[in-house]
Structure formats: structure tokens, C-alpha cells
Design a protein around this motif. Sequence first.
Motif, PDB file in Angstrom:
ATOM      1  N   UNK A   2       4.425  11.926   4.253  1.00 54.10           N
ATOM      2  CA  UNK A   2       4.516  10.564   4.118  1.00 54.10           C
ATOM      3  C   UNK A   2       4.385   9.778   5.308  1.00 54.10           C
ATOM      4  N   UNK A   3       4.348   8.644   5.368  1.00 55.24           N
ATOM      5  CA  UNK A   3       4.064   7.934   6.672  1.00 55.24           C
ATOM      6  C   UNK A   3       5.464   7.752   7.260  1.00 55.24           C
ATOM      7  N   UNK A   4       5.850   8.237   8.534  1.00 53.66           N
ATOM      8  CA  UNK A   4       7.095   8.013   9.248  1.00 53.66           C
ATOM      9  C   UNK A   4       7.774   6.858   9.215  1.00 53.66           C
ATOM     10  N   UNK A   5       7.128   5.686   9.072  1.00 53.19           N
ATOM     11  CA  UNK A   5       7.722   4.472   9.091  1.00 53.19           C
ATOM     12  C   UNK A   5       6.858   3.704   8.153  1.00 53.19           C
ATOM     13  N   UNK A  27       0.751  -1.310  -0.036  1.00 53.06           N
ATOM     14  CA  UNK A  27       0.003   0.013  -0.047  1.00 53.06           C
ATOM     15  C   UNK A  27       0.934   1.330  -0.024  1.00 53.06           C
ATOM     16  N   UNK A  28       0.338   2.270  -0.685  1.00 55.39           N
ATOM     17  CA  UNK A  28       0.910   3.542  -0.428  1.00 55.39           C
ATOM     18  C   UNK A  28       0.119   4.630  -0.797  1.00 55.39           C
ATOM     19  N   UNK A  61       5.779  -5.655   7.141  1.00 56.79           N
ATOM     20  CA  UNK A  61       4.682  -6.755   6.708  1.00 56.79           C
ATOM     21  C   UNK A  61       3.255  -5.638   6.502  1.00 56.79           C
ATOM     22  N   UNK A  62       2.322  -6.483   5.616  1.00 55.13           N
ATOM     23  CA  UNK A  62       1.214  -6.078   5.485  1.00 55.13           C
ATOM     24  C   UNK A  62       0.468  -5.620   6.655  1.00 55.13           C
ATOM     25  N   UNK A  63       0.004  -4.342   6.753  1.00 53.06           N
ATOM     26  CA  UNK A  63      -0.779  -3.861   7.867  1.00 53.06           C
ATOM     27  C   UNK A  63      -2.067  -4.654   8.178  1.00 53.06           C
ATOM     28  N   UNK A 102      10.389   6.551  -6.889  1.00 55.32           N
ATOM     29  CA  UNK A 102       9.071   6.522  -6.318  1.00 55.32           C
ATOM     30  C   UNK A 102       8.786   7.495  -5.321  1.00 55.32           C
ATOM     31  N   UNK A 103       9.187   7.340  -4.176  1.00 61.53           N
ATOM     32  CA  UNK A 103       8.679   8.577  -2.993  1.00 61.53           C
ATOM     33  C   UNK A 103       9.550   9.829  -3.447  1.00 61.53           C
TER      34      UNK A 103
END
Length: 225
Positions: A105-108, A30-31, A112-114, A76-77
Motif C-alpha cells: 500500500x502507499x504509506x500515506x 486513485x487506488x 487532495x488529488x495528486x 476496501x483496503x
Amino acid sequence: LIAADTSLPLHGQSVLVTAGGTRERLDPVRYLTNNSSGKMGYALATAARKLGAKVTLISAPTALPQPAGVAYVAVDSAATMRTALLARYADAQMVIMAAAVADFRSPTVAANKIKKTATDYQLTLTKNPDILAELGQQKHHQFLIGFAAETQNLLTYAQQKLTSKHADMIVANDVSSPQVGFDHDTNAVTILQSNQAPQQLPLASKEVIAQQILQVALATRKLQA
Ligand code: CTP
Ligand code: CA
């Protein structure tokens, strides 16, 4: 070979173009991203090459084919786009920031898939660096072109971006109006430069708008030279 024609206005000049919407990853599947198609940036890369430039297209993922005759750097980012730009900035004569860079952005990034939770899930976001503003702060010989995507107060907000980011030009896009901006084949823009009246480019294909943006930039650079 077009690029060898020494009479072309951008002959031998190094032009960096960014394109596409950056992807800010949350987990392996996911992004976060945005509606940018990359079409305006790819059209600018092609137009600059036709004017004789050595073009490097630094692109976030898009559905577009790589344009012929340009060096292509896949990123990408926002962070990877920033690194690719900074590595090439000193040797560039012109930088065109057509990319829609994510502001957060997400800090982490989860390894693995959340997993789905029983309750609501809170997303906390960290601010991304403003790449254009950073390039503006470090600017010496480069001609720096940014975009402004707005849905209201177009010229006011775009003018603020011109000044605060130390850009030489801002291409202002009213992304709420039909046929304009994100994901369309056409665009209509207003070009802002310091000490110059705004210039409107009426609705046209992104290829035509790209050629016109570069003509305006070349005319300004000639005045400055
Ligand atoms: N930009 C950038 N780095 C960011 C955000 C934007 O380099 N982290 C660049 C874009 O590529 C564009 C210009 O800044 O050339 C303006 O982007 P825009 O999203 O319109 O403006 P922001 O400054 O991000 O402000 P806001 O989204 O709040 O309007
Ligand atoms: Ca933004």
C-alpha cells in the motif's frame, strides 16, 4: 429456511469468507488494485450457506450482487479487511481467504488529488500485513483455507504458503492458464493439505469448484475430529 436444517454438515457453524481485490488508496480519486472479480469468494459464501453455515462475507468492492442469506461486510483496503476478520475470528469455525489482498500500500494517502508533475513520479510502497499468516499464527479451533495465485511453479509455491501461513488447506490457482482464476466464470484448482496427496479439481464453474472445495474441507475435518 435452509439454514435451520440441522442435518446439514455446516449447520450452526460460523464461516468467514473474504472476496475481491483490495483497494489501496493513493489519493481521493486513485487506488491500486488487481484483477480479482470476487466470483470465487461469492460462490464459496453461497455454497457454505447452502450447507447450513452462518456465513459472513467480508468483501472488497466487486461488481457482483450481494449473495442472499449471508451477512455482508463491505471493506476496501487490506487494513480494513484485516480489522473485519480479526473482530470475528474467535467465533468462527472456518475462514476462507479467497480475497486477492494487495501485498503493498502507499504509506500515506494524499488528502487532495495528486497533481501531475513535470517529470516522472516515484511511488514508494509499504508492505501490507499478511492476514492469512496472522490468522494462522493465532489459530486454535478454526479450519483455515487460503488460496495461492501463481503463474509459475504452482505446487512448489502453494506448498510453501500452506506451511509458512499455517493454513489447513491451500487452493492453488494457475492464473496464467486460460479460463482459470482471476475474472473468469470457471476455475481449475489443486487442493493442498498437509499429510495428504494433492487433489485436482478439473475445469468447472466457480459454483461447482466452490462446492467441491467445501466437500474436501468437510472430509478432512471429519478425519481430524
Ligand atoms: N493473503 C493475505 N494477506 C496478504 C496477502 C495474501 O491474507 N497481505 C492471502 C490471500 O488471501 C491468499 C493467500 O494469502 O489466501 C495467498 O495469497 P497470494 O497472493 O497467492 O500469496 P502471497 O503470500 O501474497 O505471496 P505472492 O503474492 O508473493 O505469491
Ligand atoms: Ca500476494
